[in-house]
Structures are given as structure tokens and as C-alpha cells.
Write an enzyme that holds these catalytic residues in place. Structure first.
Site, PDB file in Angstrom:
ATOM      1  N   VAL A   1     -49.032  -9.722 -22.110  1.00  0.00           N
ATOM      2  CA  VAL A   1     -49.533 -10.485 -20.964  1.00  0.00           C
ATOM      3  C   VAL A   1     -48.351 -11.005 -20.153  1.00  0.00           C
ATOM      4  O   VAL A   1     -47.499 -11.737 -20.663  1.00  0.00           O
ATOM      5  CB  VAL A   1     -50.413 -11.665 -21.446  1.00  0.00           C
ATOM      6  CG1 VAL A   1     -50.953 -12.433 -20.252  1.00  0.00           C
ATOM      7  CG2 VAL A   1     -51.547 -11.153 -22.326  1.00  0.00           C
ATOM      8  N   LYS A   2     -48.318 -10.592 -18.876  1.00  0.00           N
ATOM      9  CA  LYS A   2     -47.213 -11.006 -18.003  1.00  0.00           C
ATOM     10  C   LYS A   2     -47.627 -12.267 -17.257  1.00  0.00           C
ATOM     11  O   LYS A   2     -48.651 -12.291 -16.573  1.00  0.00           O
ATOM     12  CB  LYS A   2     -46.929  -9.869 -17.028  1.00  0.00           C
ATOM     13  CG  LYS A   2     -45.568  -9.828 -16.439  1.00  0.00           C
ATOM     14  CD  LYS A   2     -45.405  -8.464 -15.753  1.00  0.00           C
ATOM     15  CE  LYS A   2     -44.367  -8.484 -14.695  1.00  0.00           C
ATOM     16  NZ  LYS A   2     -44.487  -7.332 -13.811  1.00  0.00           N
ATOM     17  N   VAL A   3     -46.821 -13.321 -17.408  1.00  0.00           N
ATOM     18  CA  VAL A   3     -47.173 -14.638 -16.869  1.00  0.00           C
ATOM     19  C   VAL A   3     -46.009 -15.139 -16.004  1.00  0.00           C
ATOM     20  O   VAL A   3     -44.855 -15.072 -16.429  1.00  0.00           O
ATOM     21  CB  VAL A   3     -47.437 -15.630 -18.035  1.00  0.00           C
ATOM     22  CG1 VAL A   3     -47.708 -17.038 -17.516  1.00  0.00           C
ATOM     23  CG2 VAL A   3     -48.592 -15.158 -18.908  1.00  0.00           C
TER      24      VAL A   3
END
Ligand code: E4P
Length: 220
Positions: free
Chosen positions: A85-87
Site C-alpha cells: 500500500v503506497k501512502v
């Protein structure tokens, strides 16, 4: 150094994978839109990429609050075991990263520019930290120098979990060379940059000379 492809293009991913050099992919809805994709189909597209790639695939969240990012992160992580998950680096992003870390979901913290941002990302539980190089160059600052500071600073500490540095916003072979020399774990590159990394004028000239000599030998 491992190479990730920064793209949403399936043909590019398949080509790089066939070279045996592809260790992962980073992508986001903007790159997907560039391929003519519709947001409603973004998750299915990510799933396809995860099936092709033997390694981590970062898919970016678009929510701005911690609850939105956590919900989206859980949905993304459920798509495939190799989905990361890219945050974005921001207070709500840190809070979401901590919550996702506690649930065993891996985060790539993106839009990271400084040493304090990188340390905060790692401290909140990010498995990957993505310092941007090219965007510093865009504003006439030295992106490679900034990246080297992040690599050195993270190396000083044990965060209690693995943290890998992804050199991001990579625009040239020189960016990759410098990132490798300083020991960045990963470079995520557009396909055009990856193709350029294979090439050198002396390689082309050597190949031409070899083929010319081979023609002579064949015809002798
Ligand atoms: C990757 O995670 C980043 O989104 C990407 O490398 C940014 O590159 P750009 O600065 O060329 O948009």
C-alpha cells in the site's frame, strides 16, 4: 540494487519481467489514467500486475484522512499477497501506516523528500521509504544529494522491522548510477529509463564491428 518499474503499462511490465531484471512495480491512478484506464477498474488492473510480477507491487491510496487510507489500504492489500500500500508522507499517512503495520499490511511511504520525513516514515512502520530525486532537480536542487542523506540517515538506526529505500522519481542513468553507489536498495524507473540503462554507444559500436567482422568471416 533491485529494479522496480514505475508504470501501469502491462506490456512494459511483461517485457521487463522477460529480461529477468524486474523485482517489483510501483504504480498509481495517474499512471493508470495515462494508459487510458478508468478509476473503477484500477483495482482489477492492480490485480493483473500482481499476477505478472514476482515481487512487491505498490498501489497508491487516494484518501486524505487516516480512516480513508486505512480502509483503502485494507482493500488494496486484499487484492494480492504481493500488494504493497503506497501512502503519501503526511500526518494522516503516518497514522494510517501505523494502523496498517499493526494489521500486518506493508506500506511504501511515498512523496518523501527529507531525512526527517524518511525517519518518521520508517518509525511509523513503513516497509519501504521512497525519496524522490527528479522532483528536486526540477526545482534546481540536488536530488541525488538529498537521496544520499536519506540513505545514510536510515542506515544509522534499527527500526525493529525491515526498511528498504526506493529511489523514486528517477529520470536518468546517472540517477541510477549514483543511487547504486550510495547503496539505495531499489530504484523505481520508467520503462524508457530502464531501456536506456542497457544501452551505451560503445556497446552499439562494438556490436556493429562484431557483425561486420562476422560477415567477412562468413564470406571468406
Ligand atoms: C514512484 O513511486 C513515484 O510516484 C515516481 O517515481 C514519481 O516520479 P516522477 O517525479 O517522475 O513523477
Amino acid at each position: 540494487m533491485k529494479f522496480f518499474l514505475d508504470t501501469a503499462n502491462i506490456a512494459e511490465i511483461e517485457e521487463a519481467a522477460s529480461w529477468g531484471v524486474l523485482s517489483g512495480v510501483t504504480t498509481n491512478p495517474t499512471l493508470y489514467a495515462r494508459e487510458g484506464g478508468k478509476l473503477a477498474d484500477f483495482h482489477n488492473h492492480l490485480k493483473r500486475i500482481c499476477d505478472i510480477v514476482d515481487g512487491p507491487v505498490s498501489g497508491e491510496t487516494v484518501g486524505l484522512t487516516r480512516d480513508e487510507i486505512i480502509r483503502e489500504g485494507e482493500e488494496l492489500a486484499a487484492l494480492a499477497p504481493n500488494l504493497i500500500v503506497k501512502v503519501p508522507t503526511m500526518p494522516e499517512g503516518l497514522a494510517a501506516t501505523k494502523a496498517l503495520f499493526d494489521k500486518g499490511i506493508k506500506v511504501n511511504m511515498t512523496l518523501c523528500f527529507t531525512v526527517p520525513q524518511a525517519i518518521l516514515a520508517a518509525r511509523s512502520g513503513a516497509a519501504y521509504v521512497s525519496p524522490f530525486v527528479g522532483r528536486f532537480d526540477d526545482i534546481s536542487e540536488d536530488g541525488i544529494d538529498q537521496l544520499s542523506q536519506v540513505v545514510m540517515a536510515l542506515d544509522n538506526y534499527d527500526f525493529g522491522h525491515d526498511v528498504e529505500v526506493i529511489a523514486a522519481s528517477i529520470r536518468s542513468a546517472n540517477h541510477v548510477t549514483q543511487a547504486a553507489l550510495m547503496g539505495a536498495d531499489i530504484a523505481t524507473v520508467p520503462f524508457a529509463v530502464l531501456k536506456n540503462l542497457v544501452k551505451h554507444p560503445l556497446t552499439d559500436r562494438g556490436l556493429e564491428a562484431f557483425l561486420a567482422d562476422w560477415e567477412k568471416v562468413k564470406n571468406s
